[in-house]
Scaffold this motif. Structure first.
Motif, PDB file in Angstrom:
ATOM      1  N   ASP A 114       0.799  -1.233   0.000  1.00 23.14           N
ATOM      2  CA  ASP A 114       0.000   0.000   0.000  1.00 23.14           C
ATOM      3  C   ASP A 114       0.825   1.274   0.000  1.00 23.14           C
ATOM      4  N   ARG A 115       2.135   1.188  -0.051  1.00 20.89           N
ATOM      5  CA  ARG A 115       2.973   2.355   0.191  1.00 20.89           C
ATOM      6  C   ARG A 115       2.782   3.460  -0.840  1.00 20.89           C
ATOM      7  N   ASN A 116       2.495   3.115  -2.071  1.00 23.00           N
ATOM      8  CA  ASN A 116       2.385   4.154  -3.104  1.00 23.00           C
ATOM      9  C   ASN A 116       0.966   4.348  -3.619  1.00 23.00           C
ATOM     10  N   ASN A 117      -0.030   3.884  -2.859  1.00 14.46           N
ATOM     11  CA  ASN A 117      -1.402   4.052  -3.358  1.00 14.46           C
ATOM     12  C   ASN A 117      -2.129   5.248  -2.740  1.00 14.46           C
ATOM     13  N   ALA A 174       6.032  -1.296  -0.879  1.00 10.88           N
ATOM     14  CA  ALA A 174       5.968  -2.207   0.263  1.00 10.88           C
ATOM     15  C   ALA A 174       5.625  -1.488   1.573  1.00 10.88           C
ATOM     16  N   ASP A 175       4.726  -2.097   2.336  1.00 12.25           N
ATOM     17  CA  ASP A 175       4.408  -1.600   3.666  1.00 12.25           C
ATOM     18  C   ASP A 175       5.544  -1.921   4.634  1.00 12.25           C
ATOM     19  N   TYR A 176       5.547  -1.232   5.767  1.00 15.43           N
ATOM     20  CA  TYR A 176       6.646  -1.358   6.723  1.00 15.43           C
ATOM     21  C   TYR A 176       6.100  -1.113   8.123  1.00 15.43           C
ATOM     22  N   GLY A 177       6.956  -1.266   9.124  1.00 13.70           N
ATOM     23  CA  GLY A 177       6.538  -0.964  10.486  1.00 13.70           C
ATOM     24  C   GLY A 177       6.814  -2.102  11.444  1.00 13.70           C
ATOM     25  N   SER A 178       6.305  -1.958  12.659  1.00 14.52           N
ATOM     26  CA  SER A 178       6.671  -2.852  13.757  1.00 14.52           C
ATOM     27  C   SER A 178       6.153  -4.279  13.596  1.00 14.52           C
ATOM     28  N   CYS A 179       5.197  -4.506  12.713  1.00 10.86           N
ATOM     29  CA  CYS A 179       4.694  -5.872  12.499  1.00 10.86           C
ATOM     30  C   CYS A 179       5.586  -6.675  11.562  1.00 10.86           C
TER      31      CYS A 179
END
Length: 221
Positions: A160-163, A205-210
């Motif tokens: 979802d990073r570029n949507n 690409a999504d990112y983060g603590s998960c």
């Protein structure tokens, strides 16, 4: 657990899981697991034993239709056979469970039932390469039960990073099933995101603590 796998594909057919307790096409549930003629897995969308793509029509999404087979190839396309490409594991058994439709949608019930099927029928690893923003208790329980039976749960971070909808940071906006273990002291879901050829986060690409690990996600044949 995806949209289905082309189990007759020349580079996959030797690495497809088979339920040896089931007699093909006799219209009986030989192993008494609740599924008739589930020789190669089960289709939870159309509720039959066709684990490939049952139908392709105008409402279907081409990316969704191909998705399960592409993932199966990344995981276990046969190697050292001078044919097409090679997956990460040349000697593997892929259990195809169709729980996502060819339009890319699905229900929590179907996915949870597919997880239960995988765990009950000997899967060592379950791959769930899809995301949503809702939590479902049945899906959480089925994945947790599978993990407690010794199954490794691998979940995708999402693309979802570029949507432009602002849900790419999983620390701020949790997505599921990758973040189902976020409130547990135990990290029991292996969350995966994508990197490019420079080992940098892919622009989609999504990112983060998960997220627990990154893997190549671009320029793959």
């Amino acid at each position: 657990i995806d949209t289905g796998v082309d189990i007759k594909h020349a580079d996959l057919k030797n690495n497809i899981w088979k339920n040896i307790k089931e007699i093909p096409d006799n219209k009986l549930d030989d192993d008494y697991n609740g599924y008739i003629d589930d020789v190669y897995g089960w289709n939870f969308v159309e509720r039959n034993n066709d684990v490939g793509i049952s139908a392709i029509d105008g409402v279907d999404d081409s990316g969704a239709v191909n998705h399960g087979t592409i993932l199966a190839g990344l995981i276990g396309a046969e190697g050292d056979n001078d044919f097409f490409g090679a997956g990460l594991n040349w000697r593997v058994k892929i259990m195809s469970l169709r729980a996502i439709s060819s339009s890319g949608g699905g229900s929590f019930e179907n996915v949870a039932n597919a997880v239960n099927y995988a765990a009950d029928n000997g899967a060592d690893i379950i791959s769930v390469s899809f995301v949503g923003t809702s939590v479902d208790a049945d899906l959480l329980n089925s994945l947790r039960d599978a993990y407690q039976k010794g199954v490794l749960i691998v979940a995708a971070a999402g693309n979802d990073r570029n949507n432009g909808i602002g849900i790419e940071n999983l620390t701020k906006v949790r997505q599921y099933p990758i973040c189902l273990d976020a409130d547990y002291s135990e990290n029991w879901i292996l969350g995966v995101t994508a990197v490019n050829l420079k080992d940098q986060l892919s622009d989609f690409a999504d990112y983060g603590s998960c997220v627990d690990i990154s893997a190549p996600g671009e320029h793959i044949y």
